[in-house]
Design a protein around this motif. Structure first.
Motif, PDB file in Angstrom:
ATOM      1  N   SER A   1       1.903   3.568  -3.961  1.00 12.74           N
ATOM      2  CA  SER A   1       1.508   2.641  -2.892  1.00 12.74           C
ATOM      3  C   SER A   1       2.680   1.786  -2.450  1.00 12.74           C
ATOM      4  O   SER A   1       2.826   1.481  -1.261  1.00 12.74           O
ATOM      5  CB  SER A   1       0.353   1.759  -3.381  1.00 12.74           C
ATOM      6  N   THR A   2       3.546   1.392  -3.375  1.00 10.87           N
ATOM      7  CA  THR A   2       4.734   0.613  -3.006  1.00 10.87           C
ATOM      8  C   THR A   2       5.635   1.418  -2.074  1.00 10.87           C
ATOM      9  O   THR A   2       6.187   0.892  -1.085  1.00 10.87           O
ATOM     10  CB  THR A   2       5.496   0.201  -4.276  1.00 10.87           C
ATOM     11  N   ARG A   3       5.786   2.711  -2.371  1.00  8.62           N
ATOM     12  CA  ARG A   3       6.607   3.575  -1.530  1.00  8.62           C
ATOM     13  C   ARG A   3       6.063   3.622  -0.092  1.00  8.62           C
ATOM     14  O   ARG A   3       6.807   3.559   0.887  1.00  8.62           O
ATOM     15  CB  ARG A   3       6.679   4.966  -2.138  1.00  8.62           C
TER      16      ARG A   3
ATOM     17  N   ALA B   1      -0.566   1.985   3.795  1.00 13.03           N
ATOM     18  CA  ALA B   1      -0.788   2.662   2.508  1.00 13.03           C
ATOM     19  C   ALA B   1      -2.214   3.152   2.378  1.00 13.03           C
ATOM     20  O   ALA B   1      -2.774   3.176   1.287  1.00 13.03           O
ATOM     21  CB  ALA B   1      -0.450   1.726   1.356  1.00 13.03           C
ATOM     22  N   GLY B   2      -2.832   3.547   3.480  1.00 11.60           N
ATOM     23  CA  GLY B   2      -4.170   4.109   3.397  1.00 11.60           C
ATOM     24  C   GLY B   2      -5.252   3.097   3.697  1.00 11.60           C
ATOM     25  O   GLY B   2      -5.027   1.880   3.727  1.00 11.60           O
ATOM     26  N   GLN B   3      -6.466   3.626   3.920  1.00  8.82           N
ATOM     27  CA  GLN B   3      -7.575   2.774   4.332  1.00  8.82           C
ATOM     28  C   GLN B   3      -8.100   1.892   3.204  1.00  8.82           C
ATOM     29  O   GLN B   3      -8.569   0.785   3.452  1.00  8.82           O
ATOM     30  CB  GLN B   3      -8.707   3.643   4.873  1.00  8.82           C
TER      31      GLN B   3
ATOM     32  N   LEU C   1       4.559  13.299 -11.877  1.00 14.17           N
ATOM     33  CA  LEU C   1       5.018  13.670 -10.530  1.00 14.17           C
ATOM     34  C   LEU C   1       4.735  12.554  -9.529  1.00 14.17           C
ATOM     35  O   LEU C   1       5.497  12.350  -8.579  1.00 14.17           O
ATOM     36  CB  LEU C   1       4.340  14.965 -10.082  1.00 14.17           C
ATOM     37  N   LEU C   2       3.636  11.824  -9.746  1.00 14.67           N
ATOM     38  CA  LEU C   2       3.267  10.736  -8.850  1.00 14.67           C
ATOM     39  C   LEU C   2       4.334   9.651  -8.835  1.00 14.67           C
ATOM     40  O   LEU C   2       4.504   8.936  -7.831  1.00 14.67           O
ATOM     41  CB  LEU C   2       1.918  10.146  -9.297  1.00 14.67           C
ATOM     42  N   LEU C   3       5.073   9.521  -9.934  1.00 19.81           N
ATOM     43  CA  LEU C   3       6.113   8.489 -10.013  1.00 19.81           C
ATOM     44  C   LEU C   3       7.340   8.836  -9.173  1.00 19.81           C
ATOM     45  O   LEU C   3       8.095   7.932  -8.777  1.00 19.81           O
ATOM     46  CB  LEU C   3       6.535   8.281 -11.471  1.00 19.81           C
TER      47      LEU C   3
ATOM     48  N   PRO D   1       6.683  11.590  -3.244  1.00 21.10           N
ATOM     49  CA  PRO D   1       5.864  10.865  -2.264  1.00 21.10           C
ATOM     50  C   PRO D   1       4.564  11.623  -1.985  1.00 21.10           C
ATOM     51  O   PRO D   1       4.519  12.850  -2.020  1.00 21.10           O
ATOM     52  CB  PRO D   1       6.744  10.815  -1.020  1.00 21.10           C
ATOM     53  N   ILE D   2       3.475  10.887  -1.712  1.00 23.09           N
ATOM     54  CA  ILE D   2       2.197  11.492  -1.373  1.00 23.09           C
ATOM     55  C   ILE D   2       1.687  10.873  -0.085  1.00 23.09           C
ATOM     56  O   ILE D   2       2.019   9.726   0.244  1.00 23.09           O
ATOM     57  CB  ILE D   2       1.163  11.291  -2.504  1.00 23.09           C
ATOM     58  N   PRO D   3       0.861  11.593   0.677  1.00 20.22           N
ATOM     59  CA  PRO D   3       0.313  11.034   1.916  1.00 20.22           C
ATOM     60  C   PRO D   3      -0.712   9.953   1.634  1.00 20.22           C
ATOM     61  O   PRO D   3      -1.261   9.871   0.538  1.00 20.22           O
ATOM     62  CB  PRO D   3      -0.317  12.247   2.603  1.00 20.22           C
ATOM     63  N   ALA D   4      -1.002   9.159   2.663  1.00 16.94           N
ATOM     64  CA  ALA D   4      -1.921   8.035   2.496  1.00 16.94           C
ATOM     65  C   ALA D   4      -3.322   8.493   2.127  1.00 16.94           C
ATOM     66  O   ALA D   4      -4.013   7.853   1.323  1.00 16.94           O
ATOM     67  CB  ALA D   4      -1.960   7.195   3.779  1.00 16.94           C
ATOM     68  N   ILE D   5      -3.789   9.630   2.710  1.00 17.38           N
ATOM     69  CA  ILE D   5      -5.138  10.106   2.412  1.00 17.38           C
ATOM     70  C   ILE D   5      -5.274  10.492   0.935  1.00 17.38           C
ATOM     71  O   ILE D   5      -6.286  10.236   0.305  1.00 17.38           O
ATOM     72  CB  ILE D   5      -5.495  11.304   3.337  1.00 17.38           C
TER      73      ILE D   5
END
Length: 683
Positions: A78-80, A88-90, A19-21, A24-28
């Motif tokens: 992360s590319t997305r 792409a997050g902290q 599913l990760l592929l 989309p997921i949030p930065a956190i």
């Protein structure tokens, strides 16, 4: 509940990675998954350091595949975010700004160095080691399986132990085969990471300039730092997994973890530490060299060497005190001690001083294997072998052992330390000492233990030192079982029969036969390698025979008849019994020439005719053995004892059965030879 969660963890995790592929997921969430990825790599690396042998971490190839897929999924996520949001997050931002100081050049150099370390050094080496390990392991499988079968046949291990060892050999081959393929995942991961960073960099600059109207410098500064940060957070756990791969495929079976083993082996030479410390101190006085670091390192090495010296002195003192205590105990000369030293032991193994290491007290040492051998012989022959006394002797040549029965030497061989016995036809290329295997007379060679795999690859059967000694002992015990059967053994066996079948004992002992006469009958059976574990049937047959005659020869033949089917079964090839007959006229002549004697019945014949008979028997046996078969000699029941005494010593122990013994079993008889009393031989 916990077991169910553990069972579902990996399947749910793999579905999540898929599913990760695409989702989309949030930065956190990305930050959390990146941290999990780094910790997974670290835990895996530490686990490979603490296992004692690779099979303790047999799930590693599958774990490597899942971890590689996880990192690629994080790369996509992360590319997305990098290309879509410019953020792409902290974690990635921290790696892009803090870890490399916000410099594109520094970040690029560090990333390329990590890629070179992982791809060129670690991954390439691990891949080669895994490939060689898989090939050697698969090539060694037949030899290991044969060694297990040999130990099982000799009674050195049980069926359960043999099954466990076969499963371990199979699991080892599967593991190294899987690692050979799994190492390609690490190589592909390194290549994929490099390609993804290039795609991210080019795509980020294009999006910044074309979609967001940024100048090329701003676009490069923004997206290049994010891309390098993304590459670093994925390459670090990838490097950890690559090092774990190299660690697990180079890990040999050991008794301790890698840290304990490395510490013990690096500090085993005090002289080496002193020399290294002295060299470090000398380098400190070279002009331009930093003095303090070299002095600290050199001084530390010398201090460690001195501590080793104190420890060695303590160990020597302890060993000397122990030896002195043993000598003081050995010097006692009480009557009981002298009687014990005078006593002749039934079975002894005498070892040269350099062979005492095989009596180590470990689970697979000589004493443990001898215990297994006693159990095996008891099951096969029905004889309880007396305890085997093992002691060293300074009178023996180096690497020599001697097997004694009642103080008399019955066998001698060698078992050099640090070597294994290779039996085969292609041993010329191997270094070692040529020898002859003491039991079967096979040509072999004692080769260094480290050449074991090389010997197995030539098709040779490789046997360790303990197995050689135990196999030799087994052969001597089997041949001399009758001599080892004492009257006390017969009493114990008889008491055991009386508990389960009292009538067979009460009818026989002492009313019809004494214990000494029963012992003589059982010894007569063992001389011909006939098991006596079916004592109730033997005693019943003796009871019937003893009512008419106490002749030992007749009693032995009566016991044989009671065991007829069991005697025949051990010589069958399927349901076929191959026999060598005696010419009827010759057999009749032998019956007429039978005479009683103190050693049993004898056949009186002309010496020339006896020699012709023996020549005919030898020729018939040679013809059968040339065809790769085996046969027995059959004759009239009255002739059987005399015939056996006549031919057994001339034919290497050719079995001799009577017609009644053969026909008592449901077998197909195939005549493969005829013994004649003239020079003409038919086979």
């Amino acid at each position: 509940m916990n077991k169910n969660l553990a069972k579902l963890a990996v399947p749910v995790g793999v579905v999540g990675i898929i599913l990760l592929l695409v989702v989309p997921i949030p930065a956190i969430m990305l930050d959390i998954l990146i941290i999990v990825n780094i910790m997974l790599g670290l835990v895996t690396l530490l686990t490979t350091m603490f296992v004692k042998k690779p099979l303790e971490f047999s799930v590693f190839p599958s774990l490597l595949l899942v971890a590689t897929l996880f990192r690629l999924g994080l790369n996509v996520a992360s590319t997305r975010l990098v290309l879509g949001d410019g953020y792409a997050g902290q974690v990635i931002e921290a790696f892009g700004h803090v870890a490399v100081g916000g410099s594109i050049i520094i970040g690029s150099v560090i990333f390329l160095i990590l890629v070179v370390i992982q791809f060129v050094v670690v991954t390439k080496g691990a891949e080669r080691v895994a490939e060689v390990g898989a090939r050697f392991t698969l090539d060694a499988m037949p030899g290991k399986q044969m060694a297990i079968d040999a130990d099982l046949s000799a009674g050195l291990i049980t069926d359960a132990e043999a099954k466990a060892r076969r499963a371990e050999v199979s699991a080892e081959a599967d593991f190294y085969g899987a690692m050979d393929g799994a190492s390609k995942f690490v190589k592909g991961d390194a290549i994929a990471g490099l390609i993804i960073i290039i795609i991210n960099l080019v795509g980020g600059i294009a999006i910044g300039m074309l979609q967001r109207g940024m100048e090329i410098g701003d676009a490069l500064n923004t997206y290049a730092l994010l891309t390098i940060g993304d590459g670093l957070v994925t390459q670090i756990p990838a490097l950890l997994m690559a090092v774990s791969t190299g660690m697990i495929v180079t890990r040999s079976n050991a008794e301790t973890d890698i840290g304990s083993t490395a510490s013990a082996q690096l500090t085993q030479s005090r002289v080496a530490l002193v020399i290294a410390g002295g060299a470090a101190i000398l380098m400190a006085i070279i002009p331009g060299m930093p003095v303090l670091p070299f002095l600290i390192v050199g001084g530390t090495l010398i201090v460690v060497a001195q501590r080793l010296k104190v420890r060695e002195a303590s160990n020597v003192a302890t060993a000397a005190a122990s030896e002195a205590a043993e000598k003081s105990v050995a010097k006692t000369d009480t009557t009981e001690d002298l009687i014990e030293q005078m006593r002749v032991h039934a079975l002894e193994i005498m070892l040269a001083p350099d062979l005492v290491d095989i009596v180590s007290g470990a689970s697979d040492d000589l004493l443990a294997r001898v215990r297994g051998l006693r159990r095996k012989i008891a099951m096969d022959l029905g004889v309880v072998v007396p305890p085997v006394r093992t002691r060293d002797s300074v009178d023996l040549p180096s690497s020599t052992y001697v097997i004694r029965i009642a103080g008399v030497e019955y066998g001698r061989g060698i078992a050099p330390a640090g070597k294994v016995l290779a039996l085969g036809d292609f041993l010329d290329t191997l270094p070692g000492t040529e020898t002859v295997e003491p039991v079967f007379g096979l040509a072999g060679k004692w080769v260094p233990s480290e050449m074991r795999h090389s010997a197995e690859m030539t098709g040779a059967t490789v046997i360790d030192r303990v197995s050689v000694v135990v196999t030799h002992l087994s052969s001597i015990i089997t041949i001399n079982a009758a001599r080892l059967l004492t009257r006390e053994d017969v009493r114990v066996l008889t008491d055991g029969v009386k508990q389960v079948n009292p009538s067979s004992v009460d009818d026989l002992i002492p009313g019809l036969l004494s214990l000494a006469e029963v012992q003589r009958v059982l010894q007569g059976l063992l001389i011909e390698q006939i098991p006596i574990n079916d004592l109730p049937r033997i005693y019943e047959a003796l009871s019937l025979r003893a009512k008419t005659s106490n002749d030992p020869e007749g009693l032995i033949e009566a016991a044989r008849m009671a065991l007829g089917p069991a005697l025949t079964a051990q010589y069958l090839d399927g349901s076929v019994l191959r026999v060598i007959m005696i010419e009827p006229a010759l057999e009749q002549s032998m019956l007429e020439g039978m005479r009683p004697s103190d050693q049993g019945t004898q056949i009186l014949m002309d010496p020339a005719r006896i020699e012709a008979v023996l020549s005919s028997v030898r020729a018939s046996v040679a013809t059968v053995e040339a065809s790769g078969l085996s046969a027995v000699l059959v004759c009239a029941p009255a002739l059987r004892p005399a015939i056996r005494r006549l031919v057994s010593t001339q034919t290497g122990g050719l079995p001799v059965l009577s017609y009644q013994e053969v026909t008592s079993a449901n077998v197909t008889i195939e005549t493969v030879g005829v013994v004649r009393g003239t020079d003409s031989i038919s086979a």
